[in-house]
Design a protein around this motif. Sequence first.
Motif, PDB file in Angstrom:
ATOM      1  N   GLN A 731       7.451  80.146 -29.903  1.00 12.51           N
ATOM      2  CA  GLN A 731       7.709  81.302 -30.569  1.00 12.51           C
ATOM      3  C   GLN A 731       7.324  82.878 -29.717  1.00 12.51           C
ATOM      4  O   GLN A 731       6.074  82.324 -29.367  1.00 12.51           O
ATOM      5  N   GLU A 732       7.900  83.531 -29.931  1.00 10.79           N
ATOM      6  CA  GLU A 732       7.767  84.742 -29.717  1.00 10.79           C
ATOM      7  C   GLU A 732       6.192  85.298 -30.061  1.00 10.79           C
ATOM      8  O   GLU A 732       6.445  85.106 -31.007  1.00 10.79           O
ATOM      9  N   GLY A 733       4.804  85.917 -29.726  1.00  9.80           N
ATOM     10  CA  GLY A 733       3.749  86.253 -30.500  1.00  9.80           C
ATOM     11  C   GLY A 733       2.977  84.897 -30.590  1.00  9.80           C
ATOM     12  O   GLY A 733       2.443  85.247 -31.524  1.00  9.80           O
ATOM     13  N   TRP A 734       3.233  83.723 -29.993  1.00  3.56           N
ATOM     14  CA  TRP A 734       2.337  82.963 -30.043  1.00  3.56           C
ATOM     15  C   TRP A 734       0.626  82.861 -30.315  1.00  3.56           C
ATOM     16  O   TRP A 734      -0.134  82.107 -30.885  1.00  3.56           O
ATOM     17  N   ALA A 735       0.278  83.446 -29.345  1.00  4.86           N
ATOM     18  CA  ALA A 735      -1.052  83.672 -29.268  1.00  4.86           C
ATOM     19  C   ALA A 735      -1.887  84.796 -30.041  1.00  4.86           C
ATOM     20  O   ALA A 735      -2.676  84.856 -29.359  1.00  4.86           O
ATOM     21  N   LEU A 736      -1.223  85.633 -30.714  1.00  4.60           N
ATOM     22  CA  LEU A 736      -1.301  86.728 -31.550  1.00  4.60           C
ATOM     23  C   LEU A 736      -2.838  85.883 -32.614  1.00  4.60           C
ATOM     24  O   LEU A 736      -2.242  84.962 -33.345  1.00  4.60           O
TER      25      LEU A 736
END
Length: 909
Positions: A731-736
């Motif tokens: 998913q987009e932003g998984w590393a936030l």
Amino acid sequence: MTSAFEIQRSRLNAFLAECGIHPLVEKPWLEWESVVVYPGNPGCLWSQLQASTAISKMLGDEAVCSPSDRSYLEGLAEAYKNSTAWDTRRQILSVMAGIASYKAISLFIPGITPYRYTMANLHRLQFGRAAPVPKKDAPRLRIDRQQLDHFLTFITSPHLVQDLPFGNKNLKLSNGHSITVPNVIRTLIPQRIVRQYQQYCSDSNFTPFSERTMTRILSECSASVRKSLQGLDYFAAEGARAFDDLSLVLEQAVEIGASKERVQGLQEALKAGKLYLKGDFKAHITDDSPIAEHCSIFSLSDPSDEDLRQSCTHVHDQTCDQCTSLASALSDMEKLLGEIPFCNEDDRDEAFYLYRNAALAIRAWKCHLLRTVRQDQARFDALDLLDERTVLLINDWAMKFIPQKYRESQADWFGKRGISWHISVAYRKVDQQLQSQAFINLIQSCSQGSAAVVVILHHIIQTLKLEHPEIERVFLRQDNAGCYHSASTIVACTRFEASTRVKIEGLDFSDPQGGKGAADRMAAAAKSQIRMFINEGNDVTNAQQMKDALLSHGGTEGVRVAVSDSLEESVTGELPKIVGISKLNNFRFTGGKLTAWRAYAVGRGKLLEFTTTPDRSYKWWVGSFSNGDFKELAKPQSKGKAEERPTEEAMPRGQEGDVFPCPQEGCVRLFQRLSNLERHLSFEKCSKSLERLSLMDLSKTEYASLLYEGAVAMPALLPTSTFTAVTPVPQEGWALKETKKAYRFNEKQKSYLEAKFSIGQATGRKLDAEVVAKEMRHALGSDGRRLFKSSEFLTVQQITSYFSRLSAKVRQQVVTTEEDICAAAEEANFHKAREDILLAMNLEHPIVFDQYHICDLVRDNRLKNLKLGLLQMLCEKFNLQDSVTDRRKKVSYIDALADLVGGCSCSHD
């Protein structure tokens, strides 16, 4: 026809006439035979008498005044003619140059040039008469300078080097000189670095030098290889512990029936995944990667906020086999745990608990690595913007310095209060040359809060502006400590321009545990300076003595120190507030507005609003820094050029034959008289020569330069192989970074932890949180069943935090009345006496097992509430099986435990 004899005679008479000697024309033949030799011999030899007369007439009696001097010069001249090498002839000629002049020597050595005489005389002055010529090595650099620069840049990049204050290291050059560099830490062993670099060169189509040369350079430009990462990065520590836990679970799975081949394959996959996260993953991260897990923009875009989201211009249609292999290994392990037959449900729950926690820790480690690379890009961009008017300021609180004495008693060694010291390193560029200057603020007593940071930053920026009026803007970079990452600090920086006339362009925060290399390196150098000062017989027990230590022996170039007894923490005015500040890591001030980003330069940025009152003020720093200024950092040499240095050193002053060297850098001219040196400096016509450095010396010099500059960018390393994506795209932003929710302990967890804490307080041996976490997973209740479910297991961090809160409550207990004081004194005396008795006894009080206090259970007659299986376990623990009369009844076990407690000192209280 004129004979050869007559020709020779006419030449001799002409020469004697020039010397003012009467011709020998009227001499008889026999005398002529002793005067001349026929032309077949080399040169023209005169009789001893006539030659002495000619030389004396031409040079004076002081040149050749005795037959012994003439014999000495003739012997040296013969030795000069017999030698063939110029080095040997120069040594011989240096002896003659100290006896006679050039004209006199030319009579004995016909054909000698003034240049050779001058060089021999200079050799005499520099090295002494007949001294051997110093050997000058001219090593050949057999590799391309571009290859060397490429390799050194790679091994000093942030994904291989972690900058932490672990002291200094000396790199010794071939000429005996040493270069002091920070003792940085490499996260990989040399062989792994070489293999990774070869892959990097293959991906970037660069031709490296041989593997043997790489190994030699890594050996000479050495660094510490830290095997345990617990002290460096808690993300890496938890990730490494997670892989160990998974390996332990797999070993247990083999014991209960899992396939050895399948488990071995999973073990190898997990090992490869751990090495991948330690090394290659950070080098794979780019802004435009077609792999979703390697694309920093995609991974750090916030899908819930359009201001903090950025769309990629490329398609994520590929996946990395190394990332996929790690994910597949974790998925296969979960399937394996679901298939194997566990002995009971408790063991299954524990195995799945360890697996889930390990998977979360590995994911957190991977996210942390990606955020670190992205946040570090802010530092590189700031370095590119530096000039004479722009400064980058890297800030950090160093670990409190514990006062030390040269000779310290054991009583003075305990109960010390540390000295706070703040380190800031400023960078700027002048004529494209990077310069640095370090500021150390020493505070005897300070709480290291936001107000203290604001006062220190204001003091540093004000000092820079006063000494360098051309400075107009500053970039600030620091870690995520609360004193920096707070609304009070950020809002205060917006007002520095009014008082200092310097604008704060922006604040950038590294990811937690992401590192502040420059400040850490300076802390290491400062600690080494203080340690040497103490070893010389001095004490460092307060901030002023600490300043004296840092400035001893001239201090460190480019380091300045300021001292204060304390900083005022009380400020007037309402505290400002910024909504969601904990998630924001980059701030820019433009047009009086504050814009923030969650990840560096991802999205257009979020415009922030903050509330504050205009009467908020601070008590600024009183005093000034010690003397100092910017120092130039060594600049890497251009490809293919050697370093220009003097080839020879001047002799020490005060010795015979002193010479005066030119003080200009690179000039090799030497002069016998001071007047000649002054004339040379007036014309500034310096003579320079090139000195070739060996490969190892050149590697060490540039390695030190790159470490001190700290401007090496992260190399972009492509994955080993990519293929069309067949697995789900993350998913987009998984590393936030995720916001953790507060966890509330239930009563059962609290009572268990409080019992463990009480046991530690009673025994004086505090329990380790990691041990308690493991015991908690096997703790049994009074009914003999497992006390906690897998959902109630606690992590090491949770247990540590709870123990800290309990310790704080104990420390806050204050004795107020006189009766309490007497009771406390009596209790202390009683406790000491009891400990003395227990030391002499084999049985120590209290008698405990896990969370069960056996002494209390016997005293309160609560052993009967325990199940038979638990009582059997307790008796086996204390080796009481022989005392049990009937193994089928609880009473026998209770009596055995009661007899055990009867020998404890608590039964006699």
